[in-house]
Design an enzyme around this catalytic site. Structure first.
Site, short mmCIF file in Angstrom:
data_model
loop_
_atom_site.label_atom_id
_atom_site.label_comp_id
_atom_site.label_asym_id
_atom_site.label_seq_id
_atom_site.Cartn_x
_atom_site.Cartn_y
_atom_site.Cartn_z
N ARG A 89 0.82 -1.21 0.00
CA ARG A 89 0.00 0.00 0.00
C ARG A 89 0.85 1.25 0.00
NH1 ARG A 89 -1.33 2.31 4.10
NH2 ARG A 89 -1.72 0.50 5.42
N TYR A 96 -15.24 16.05 -15.65
CA TYR A 96 -15.69 14.65 -15.59
C TYR A 96 -16.76 14.51 -14.48
CZ TYR A 96 -15.32 9.59 -15.18
OH TYR A 96 -15.59 8.25 -15.12
N ASP A 107 -6.50 18.15 -15.24
CA ASP A 107 -6.79 16.75 -15.57
C ASP A 107 -6.53 16.61 -17.07
OD1 ASP A 107 -7.99 14.39 -16.41
OD2 ASP A 107 -9.65 14.52 -14.98
N LYS A 148 -7.65 5.30 -19.45
CA LYS A 148 -8.13 5.66 -20.78
C LYS A 148 -7.02 5.50 -21.83
CE LYS A 148 -11.88 6.77 -18.54
NZ LYS A 148 -12.09 8.13 -18.04
C1 LIG Z 1 -12.40 8.61 -16.79
C2 LIG Z 1 -11.97 9.94 -16.34
C3 LIG Z 1 -11.67 10.18 -14.98
C4 LIG Z 1 -11.78 9.10 -13.94
O1 LIG Z 1 -10.89 8.06 -14.18
P1 LIG Z 1 -11.13 6.56 -13.63
O2 LIG Z 1 -9.87 5.88 -13.97
O3 LIG Z 1 -12.34 6.02 -14.34
O4 LIG Z 1 -11.37 6.69 -12.16
C5 LIG Z 1 -11.26 11.44 -14.62
N1 LIG Z 1 -11.16 12.44 -15.53
C6 LIG Z 1 -11.46 12.24 -16.82
C7 LIG Z 1 -11.32 13.39 -17.77
C8 LIG Z 1 -11.88 11.00 -17.28
O5 LIG Z 1 -12.18 10.82 -18.56
#
Ligand SMILES: *Cc1c(COP(=O)(O)O)cnc(C)c1O
Length: 394
Positions: free
Chosen positions: A55, A108, A180, A205
């Site tokens: 962890r 998001y 982000d 992603k």
């Molecule tokens: C999918 C996504 C998230 C969250 O990511 P996870 O891996 O699904 O928790 C945050 N910001 C954006 C822009 C996203 O497309």
């Protein structure tokens, strides 16, 4: 009777080898045995390298973090168990009761929820503002604003934030700027080169790229911020699985190839869609008819990304016919897979906000978002032509 079974739990040492594996070993071990209290003490004190408990950190996460650091021009990045874990580590690791946070109004969905519902429970107030309008962002700032969280390209309307204006504003007002960068990726735009203090990714992603690992990443320019984020992530248990890290590392080797190919496909597909009967509008940042075209060109150059949105005539029924008419295109609420995926915000990501709020964003029942993959372009053209014909001739 004595048990003659050999003692299997006395673990057998890993075979000695003069050669090294070329592939990164997968290390699922939770605990690491130290040699003595002296060496363990030195590890905790930072004078000897080594892991103690997964962890707190493990080698597969560190290998992956270093790779993403290189892509982002970052240092000391942290891989987390999801993209939202990275968002949470930033917001909860850096803010305290009495602070104020400004978020872009089209973040998001889960980030929006954290702004609206979770931070206020801990006494952190929040505001949402339109990141394409730097004056609106400036108006949202307060003396106690600690942090601004934005995405460069919004989901699903693909609006392009005024990143230069927002970075200048945050610098002038002494507010941390967290970006982000999931949609844009470091191939499209590198936030640390443009004044960001913190970069966040959903590695799930495009970076990992195969829809088989859920992971996030965060780094900060200031080592003190990095330490605060890491400390909270380790305490809250936002740790990634070694196997997911190992899969994502493998995916990441081809990220630049996949991204370039998907982006080239997207630019062509956007033009192709715009020429099809029954398509009302196409949103792609580099098209001249995009509402932020000039800013997109200045900010992103030729890097339009792999995301397209478009709107067809005919409402929900036509939308149903479209997905049924495109069996080769996965209808799935994700993005960044090697294969092209379609999502329908009105029935998924933007279901909860209601018809009125959707209408204000221009998200009708005929609105689709496409995450373009690495297929042969001709295949995509055929699939989309057939799907839209099915939708409009139903
Ligand atoms: C999918 C996504 C998230 C969250 O990511 P996870 O891996 O699904 O928790 C945050 N910001 C954006 C822009 C996203 O497309």
């Amino acid at each position: 009777m004595t048990d003659t079974t050999p003692n299997l739990v006395r673990r057998i040492p890993w075979p000695e080898t003069a050669s090294r594996p070329m592939g990164t070993p997968l290390q699922p071990s939770v605990v690491y045995a130290a040699e003595s209290p002296d060496t363990l003490d030195a590890q905790y004190g930072g004078t000897l390298p080594g892991y103690t408990y997964a962890r707190e950190g493990h080698p597969n996460a560190d290998v992956l973090a270093t790779m993403i650091d290189r892509l982002e021009g970052a240092e000391g990045g942290l891989v987390t168990g999801s993209g939202m874990a990275a968002v949470a580590a930033v917001l909860l690791g850096l803010c305290r009761a009495g602070d104020h946070v400004v978020g872009a109004d089209q973040l998001y969905g889960r980030s929006l929820r954290m702004m609206r519902s979770d931070l206020p429970r801990f006494g952190v107030t929040t505001s949402l503002a339109d990141p394409t309008d730097v004056c609106a962002m400036a108006d949202a700032l307060r003396p106690e604003t600690r942090l601004v969280l934005v995405e460069v390209v919004s989901n699903p309307t693909l609006r392009v934030a005024d990143m230069a204006g927002i970075a200048r504003l945050c610098r002038e007002r002494g507010v941390l700027l967290a970006v982000d960068n999931t949609f844009t990726t470091p191939r499209g735009w590198r936030p640390f080169e443009h004044g960001a203090d913190i970069v966040i990714h959903s590695v799930t992603k495009l970076l990992a790229g195969h829809s088989d690992a859920t992971l996030g990443y965060v780094s900060a320019r200031d080592p003190a911020l990095r330490d605060a984020i890491r400390l909270f992530a380790v305490t809250a248990g936002l740790t990634p699985s070694p196997f997911d890290c190992w899969l994502a590392e493998r995916g990441l080797y081809t990220f630049p190839l996949r991204y370039d190919r998907a982006e080239a496909n997207a630019a062509r597909l956007a033009d192709c869609l715009a020429g099809l009967r029954g398509v009302r509008r196409v949103l792609y940042p580099l098209r001249p008819d995009h509402p932020d075209h000039n800013r997109a060109a200045a900010l992103l150059g030729q890097r339009g990304g792999n995301m397209i949105s478009f709107e067809i005539e005919g409402g929900r029924e036509a939308a149903n016919r479209l997905t049924r008419g495109a069996p080769g295109l996965a209808f799935a609420p994700t993005l960044g897979d090697v294969a092209t995926t379609l999502s329908h915000p009105a029935s998924s990501s933007h279901r909860e906000i209601g018809a009125e709020a959707r209408a204000a964003l221009g998200i009708s029942e005929g609105f689709f978002r496409v995450s373009v993959g690495v297929e042969e372009f001709d295949l995509l053209r055929e699939d989309f032509t057939a799907a839209i014909a099915a939708a409009t001739t139903g």
